[in-house]
Design a protein around this motif. Structure first.
Motif, short mmCIF file in Angstrom:
data_model
loop_
_atom_site.label_atom_id
_atom_site.label_comp_id
_atom_site.label_asym_id
_atom_site.label_seq_id
_atom_site.Cartn_x
_atom_site.Cartn_y
_atom_site.Cartn_z
N ASN A 144 0.83 -1.21 0.00
CA ASN A 144 0.00 0.00 0.00
C ASN A 144 0.86 1.26 0.00
O ASN A 144 0.54 2.25 -0.67
N GLN A 145 1.99 1.22 0.72
CA GLN A 145 2.88 2.38 0.77
C GLN A 145 3.53 2.64 -0.58
O GLN A 145 3.70 3.79 -0.98
N LEU A 172 -6.76 10.28 -2.99
CA LEU A 172 -6.56 10.17 -4.43
C LEU A 172 -7.09 8.87 -5.02
O LEU A 172 -7.62 8.86 -6.13
N SER A 173 -6.94 7.78 -4.29
CA SER A 173 -7.40 6.50 -4.85
C SER A 173 -8.92 6.48 -5.09
O SER A 173 -9.37 5.90 -6.09
N PRO A 174 -9.76 7.10 -4.24
CA PRO A 174 -11.18 7.18 -4.57
C PRO A 174 -11.45 7.94 -5.87
O PRO A 174 -12.35 7.60 -6.63
N ILE A 175 -10.66 8.99 -6.12
CA ILE A 175 -10.79 9.73 -7.38
C ILE A 175 -10.52 8.80 -8.56
O ILE A 175 -11.24 8.80 -9.56
N THR A 179 -11.05 4.91 5.67
CA THR A 179 -9.61 4.84 5.92
C THR A 179 -9.05 6.08 6.61
O THR A 179 -7.91 6.05 7.10
N ILE A 180 -9.81 7.15 6.67
CA ILE A 180 -9.29 8.38 7.26
C ILE A 180 -9.02 8.21 8.75
O ILE A 180 -8.07 8.79 9.29
N ALA A 240 -5.50 1.14 2.29
CA ALA A 240 -6.21 2.37 1.93
C ALA A 240 -6.37 2.56 0.42
O ALA A 240 -7.44 2.95 -0.05
N PHE A 241 -5.32 2.29 -0.33
CA PHE A 241 -5.41 2.52 -1.78
C PHE A 241 -6.46 1.63 -2.41
O PHE A 241 -7.35 2.10 -3.15
N LEU A 242 -6.41 0.34 -2.12
CA LEU A 242 -7.34 -0.59 -2.74
C LEU A 242 -8.76 -0.38 -2.22
O LEU A 242 -9.73 -0.44 -2.98
#
Length: 565
Positions: free
Chosen positions: A252-253, A410-413, A463-464, A488-490
């Motif tokens: 994820n990092q 950013l990943s939700p965007i 994830t926040i 978080a990204f996925l």
């Protein structure tokens, strides 16, 4: 009188465009925002190899194994995480960039059909903020390398008396090096993206050879590697996390660390001569070179551990040690100078390309009448002084950690972008509708597609909490929050994409899957036009067996023909 002067000033600074090239300048368009014509699509595979190499041949990628070894992973496990993470970076980069490859528009314009013309300011403002701050931080880090170069020539430089006030968390020599790095970077701002081949070529070869030279030298002097190379798994028994969760955290990092560059992939993919050039260059560099640089960094650090008895992960610190802070031999200082110069040159152009130019494109989307890529890039570079990176890097460690975790937003965007382009629109958009507010499918409600906003919020809401407790250093954070943050990204990508899909199924938009049969901007090559079944605006068309007049190619006509494949 003052009103007249203001109007005169506005007229002087307003951008001008060539109407024959469809470069109209208004509130939504200028030369750098319209779909790129074939004449400006100059990037081949090496351009993309060089573009991603800038993201690979840098200090942070060099230090990546250190992060995972500090978690308790073994050398083999750390490298496995890097391989998987870089592979996912390559995949998501290509996925996001495909809109630019097919329709030759950038991130700034791409979001208009998803968020609405006004709604697109939401992701755009996030990108602008990131570009400002990252540009400032990269300038400061680059200044450290300039300091090494100067110290190699004049050893007394690093020992000069500090004349700065105690309120500034830096020293005089560090600040001077930062100023010099900023000044040396400025000429790159005047290079158009179409002309990036030579800088890519120079930086890739120079820094690549420099890294290989460091590895050969360190292995030769050490006659092998130190204990670091054989580090095994040593996750503390008191750790709350097992191996698989730590590996997930690492992956994820890696993706999150370059999420900003993935998000605006179409800003640069639109310059491709053909999609194969982007794919080949991205795979070779983002994945292959990215993994190799981390491996080289690991080897050099392990070998130097054997030479100096200490572990130096940060190249500027290692280079200073190699020349004994300027007190070493002239040969050592000369070698260090050229190595540090290679790192600095790469960091310089990486910052210009990845932050300043990208910031210029984003700012052009906010103020199309007055800002193009070049003006926006210059403004982004001027903003470095407003951001005061010496405060951010040397004092606000927590702030920098939050900035590195911005992929939470950013990943939700990206999830919304992918679902809209691939699943809802089937890869088809109406280009001319992206540049006007009347008779357009992308105005939605007062310029905002309301469906995108709750979908985006649903992506980062889970994830926040994990971001807050992790960065805040909470002693016993809730495991569920931290687990979500480690993914978080996925999580953000798929949750936002799914919510956006469901909202569109429940409240469908008009114009999904439609595209224009007329190439209003003369964007496509003959082969592309044939594949898309479009004709140029100056060609006659045959509709229902009747030949029509050529379509006026000026935007004011608003004459478009739509077809659903």
């Amino acid at each position: 009188m003052s009103g007249l002067r203001l109007r005169t000033l506005k007229e002087k600074i307003q951008l001008q465009g060539d109407g024959n090239e469809h470069e109209q300048v208004d509130s939504w368009s200028n030369r750098d925002l319209i779909p790129l014509p074939p004449s400006r699509r100059t990037w081949g595979w090496f351009h993309y190899f060089g573009y991603w190499t800038l993201n690979s041949l840098n200090i942070s990628n060099w230090q990546t194994p250190n992060t995972f070894l500090s978690y308790g992973l073994s050398v083999g496990q750390s490298m496995m995480v890097i391989v998987v993470g870089k592979l996912l970076v390559t995949f998501f980069s290509t996925l996001i960039a495909w809109c630019g490859l097919r329709w030759h528009i950038g991130f700034t314009v791409q979001n208009r059909f998803t968020w609405g013309l006004r709604g697109s300011y939401i992701p755009l403002m996030q990108r602008v903020l990131l570009n400002f701050i990252w540009c400032a931080i990269q300038c400061w880090n680059g200044g450290r390398l300039v300091a090494v170069c100067i110290t190699a020539i004049w050893p007394s430089f690093a020992k000069m008396h500090n004349t700065l006030p105690s309120s500034m968390p830096t020293t005089t020599y560090q600040f001077i090096a930062f100023v010099l790095f900023w000044i040396f970077s400025v000429p790159f701002l005047f290079v158009r993206p179409e002309k990036f081949r030579l800088p890519f070529l120079v930086t890739s070869i120079y820094c690549g050879l420099g890294m290989l030279s460091m590895m050969i030298w360190s292995l030769s002097v050490a006659k092998g590697v130190g204990p670091l190379w054989t580090t095994g798994q040593h996750i503390p028994e008191t750790s709350s996390w097992n191996l698989h969760w730590l590996e997930m955290k690492g992956i994820n990092q890696i993706i999150g660390g370059i999420a900003a560059g993935i998000t605006n992939g179409s800003d640069f993919s639109r310059y491709a001569r053909a999609p194969k050039h982007y794919v080949l260059g991205t795979v070779l560099s983002a994945w292959v070179t990215g993994v190799l640089v981390s491996l080289v960094g690991l080897v050099v650090t392990a070998a130097c551990q054997k030479i100096y008895g200490e572990v130096y992960w940060n190249p500027p610190d290692l280079l200073m040690r190699m020349m004994d802070s300027g007190e070493g031999s002239s040969k050592a200082r000369a070698g260090v100078f050229f190595l540090a110069a290679g790192f600095a040159l790469t960091g310089m152009f990486e910052n210009v390309c990845g932050n300043a130019v990208a910031g210029g494109i984003d700012l052009a989307g906010l103020f199309p009448r007055y800002l193009d890529i070049r003006r926006g890039a210059i403004l982004t570079f001027v903003a470095v002084w407003v951001c005061q990176p010496w405060q951010l890097v040397n004092k606000a460690a927590t702030f920098v950690s939050v900035l590195s975790s911005f992929s939470v937003f950013l990943s939700p965007i990206m999830g919304v972008m992918v679902v809209d382009f691939y699943l809802l629109r089937k890869g088809r958009i109406q280009l001319s509708h992206l540049y006007r507010t009347r008779d357009t499918a992308y105005w939605y409600h007062k310029g905002v597609n309301w469906r995108a906003i709750p979908a985006w919020i649903c992506g980062w809401a889970p994830t926040i909490g994990g971001l807050v407790v992790t960065v805040g250093g909470t002693s016993s954070p809730p495991r569920s929050l931290v687990k979500l943050y480690y993914m978080a990204f996925l999580v953000g990508f798929f949750v936002s994409g799914t919510v956006f899909l469901l909202l569109n199924l429940a409240f469908p938009c008009t114009g999904l899957g439609e595209y224009e049969k007329v190439d209003v901007y003369e964007t496509f090559t003959p082969r592309e036009a044939a594949n898309l079944e479009v004709v140029t605006a100056s060609e006659p068309q045959v509709l229902d067996g009747v030949e029509s007049d050529p379509v006026d190619n000026k935007m004011e006509s608003g004459t478009v023909v739509e077809k659903s494949l």
